[in-house]
Design an enzyme around this catalytic site. Structure first.
Site, PDB file in Angstrom:
ATOM      1  N   THR A  42      18.885  19.779   2.269  1.00 32.37           N
ATOM      2  CA  THR A  42      20.205  19.152   2.292  1.00 32.37           C
ATOM      3  C   THR A  42      21.194  20.078   2.990  1.00 32.37           C
ATOM      4  O   THR A  42      21.266  21.266   2.680  1.00 32.37           O
ATOM      5  CB  THR A  42      20.681  18.875   0.848  1.00 32.37           C
ATOM      6  OG1 THR A  42      19.732  18.016   0.225  1.00 32.37           O
ATOM      7  CG2 THR A  42      22.053  18.227   0.832  1.00 32.37           C
TER       8      THR A  42
ATOM      9  N   ALA B 173      27.079  32.596  11.055  1.00 34.68           N
ATOM     10  CA  ALA B 173      28.528  32.391  10.931  1.00 34.68           C
ATOM     11  C   ALA B 173      29.266  33.632  10.424  1.00 34.68           C
ATOM     12  O   ALA B 173      30.388  33.909  10.848  1.00 34.68           O
ATOM     13  CB  ALA B 173      28.802  31.215   9.994  1.00 34.68           C
ATOM     14  N   HIS B 174      28.622  34.398   9.528  1.00 36.62           N
ATOM     15  CA  HIS B 174      29.383  35.480   8.879  1.00 36.62           C
ATOM     16  C   HIS B 174      29.646  36.689   9.778  1.00 36.62           C
ATOM     17  O   HIS B 174      30.384  37.596   9.414  1.00 36.62           O
ATOM     18  CB  HIS B 174      28.705  35.909   7.561  1.00 36.62           C
ATOM     19  CG  HIS B 174      27.546  36.837   7.725  1.00 36.62           C
ATOM     20  ND1 HIS B 174      27.652  38.195   7.562  1.00 36.62           N
ATOM     21  CD2 HIS B 174      26.250  36.597   8.022  1.00 36.62           C
ATOM     22  CE1 HIS B 174      26.462  38.761   7.740  1.00 36.62           C
ATOM     23  NE2 HIS B 174      25.597  37.811   8.028  1.00 36.62           N
TER      24      HIS B 174
ATOM     25  N   GLN C 186      25.238  39.290  17.142  1.00 38.82           N
ATOM     26  CA  GLN C 186      26.347  40.219  17.367  1.00 38.82           C
ATOM     27  C   GLN C 186      27.177  39.830  18.585  1.00 38.82           C
ATOM     28  O   GLN C 186      28.342  40.188  18.692  1.00 38.82           O
ATOM     29  CB  GLN C 186      25.808  41.646  17.573  1.00 38.82           C
ATOM     30  CG  GLN C 186      25.176  42.254  16.341  1.00 38.82           C
ATOM     31  CD  GLN C 186      26.170  42.591  15.242  1.00 38.82           C
ATOM     32  OE1 GLN C 186      27.367  42.708  15.460  1.00 38.82           O
ATOM     33  NE2 GLN C 186      25.659  42.746  14.034  1.00 38.82           N
TER      34      GLN C 186
ATOM     35  N   CYS D  53      21.404  46.770   7.211  1.00 38.48           N
ATOM     36  CA  CYS D  53      20.172  46.242   6.609  1.00 38.48           C
ATOM     37  C   CYS D  53      19.165  47.336   6.312  1.00 38.48           C
ATOM     38  O   CYS D  53      18.194  47.124   5.617  1.00 38.48           O
ATOM     39  CB  CYS D  53      19.533  45.210   7.530  1.00 38.48           C
ATOM     40  SG  CYS D  53      20.691  43.914   7.915  1.00 38.48           S
TER      41      CYS D  53
ATOM     42  N   ALA E 235      20.886  33.945  10.309  1.00 38.91           N
ATOM     43  CA  ALA E 235      20.131  34.400  11.476  1.00 38.91           C
ATOM     44  C   ALA E 235      18.737  34.905  11.132  1.00 38.91           C
ATOM     45  O   ALA E 235      17.824  34.803  11.941  1.00 38.91           O
ATOM     46  CB  ALA E 235      20.917  35.496  12.197  1.00 38.91           C
TER      47      ALA E 235
END
Length: 405
Positions: free
Chosen positions: A243, A203-204, A182, A329, A74
């Site tokens: 890739t 995704a996490h 979120q 963070c 993100a």
């Protein structure tokens, strides 16, 4: 059997769902082709898996598969949305609107754009952490090219009135980006109904692997164009070269599918556990305050301030529980949380706040354990606090003139 420590920091990251890991594994060893290799079966197989994941992620937010652009997460998605729009629409204008409580990667991208000659308006929030569509409307000028408002806050869980803001942006012909990291899997998202042009996911935060995210980029009404921030082989409709990490993308797709199919049940369950925790703590302890909106909030989020207790001291006392003070963070800094400050929470209370994030894998037993432990530790720390004793005795601490040494 209760296993320690208990993980209640699901806003900062989540455990990868075993079903997601299972879906990913074959793409490390059996189906290891490059999704861009168009001339042999290994490549076709990888490309088909990536296409399926795009469909799964698009279905979660009401988009089409072609509108999903994969990124490393993100932070990159938010950077690409803000900087990509700023560069592409520079001739149209140089004004961007965002909110004081956004994630650091949106605020820091905005600061970078200011250094590059753009003008940024940071909207203030009310005491519950919300902005209104009217505030956005009032801030839009004929130079405005982008509005960026996060769907749900990572520290306090407050949900913004996204559909109302999207409507204003559509009326004014301004692009609308939302950081929905979120929110995904916790509140219903429909990019069309909400008037969203760009949307960031990771995704996490939804039981998928770390290191993969995406940016939804609207293809029509309007067709959004972006200047890439990473150049290379022109992957991802030319917006993000590199890739594709097929195993991670497969995991992201599976995580999105699980979130969509189990949405109602999961939201109800996390909400029930969070309320059990919140009530258990707040009803047992006086002078505790819930930060953020009382009802317009994520089902698993509770950010609570404990008056007359040092947040760090409390975290040491409950070291069998993984929680955070402030956001993950920014927890390396000793400054009180800028999000809580923006709500008007004083420094003392901001320093005493703990963020609890209830998630898919938490149990009733864990919630009971954490509730008891927090109540016990806060009570113990307050017994040692002369300030708490004075407050209990009815002394107004604000009226005291402390002697300087």
């Amino acid at each position: 059997m209760l296993k320690l420590p208990v993980y209640l920091d699901n806003n900062s990251t989540t455990r990868t769902d075993p079903r997601v890991v299972e879906a990913m594994l074959p793409f490390f060893t059996d189906h290891y082709g490059n999704a861009s290799s168009r001339n042999h079966p290994f490549g076709w197989e990888a490309e088909a898996a990536v296409d399926e994941a795009r469909e799964q992620i698009a279905a979660l937010i009401g988009a089409t598969a072609k509108e999903i652009i994969f990124t490393s997460g993100a932070t990159e998605s938010n950077n690409l949305a803000l900087k990509g729009v700023a560069a592409m629409y520079r001739k149209k204008g140089n004004h961007i609107i965002t909110v004081a409580t956004e994630h650091k990667c949106v605020l820091d991208s905005s600061k970078r754009l200011e250094r590059d000659g753009y003008s940024v308006t940071y909207l203030p929030v009310d005491a519950d952490g919300r902005v209104s569509a009217e505030q956005v409307r009032a801030a839009i000028t004929d130079k405005t090219i982008l509005v960026s408002v996060m769907m749900a806050n990572n520290e306090i869980g407050t949900i913004q009135p996204i559909a109302a803001i999207g409507k204003v942006c559509k009326e004014k012909g301004v692009l609308f980006h939302t950081d929905a990291v979120q929110a995904a899997g916790k509140i219903k998202i429909d990019v069309i109904a909400m008037g969203i042009d760009l949307l960031s996911l990771s995704a996490h935060k939804m039981y998928g692997p770390k290191g993969i995210g995406c940016l939804y980029v609207r293809k029509k009404d309007p067709r959004v164009r972006l200047e890439p921030i990473i150049d290379g082989g022109g992957h991802e409709r030319g917006m993000r070269s590199g890739t594709l990490p097929v195993p991670m993308i497969v995991g992201f797709g599976k995580a999105a599918e699980i979130s969509r199919l189990e949405f109602d049940e999961e939201v109800a369950r996390t909400f029930r556990l969070r309320e059990k925790l919140r009530k258990g703590i707040m009803e047992a302890l006086p002078e505790t305050y819930l930060n953020g909106h009382p009802t317009e909030r994520l089902p698993g989020s509770a950010n609570i301030s404990f008056a007359y207790v040092e947040g760090e001291g409390l975290m040491m006392g409950i070291k069998d529980v993984a929680v955070s003070s402030g956001s993950a963070c920014t927890s390396a800094s000793l400054e009180p949380s800028y999000v809580l400050r923006a709500l008007g929470v004083g420094d003392e209370l901001a320093h005493s706040s703990i963020r609890f994030g209830v998630g898919r894998f938490n149990t009733e037993e864990e919630i009971d354990f954490v509730t008891k432990l927090v109540v016990k530790e806060v009570s113990r720390l307050r017994e040692m606090s002369p300030l708490y004793e004075m407050a209990q005795a009815g002394i107004d601490l604000k009226s005291i003139a402390w002697a300087a040494h």
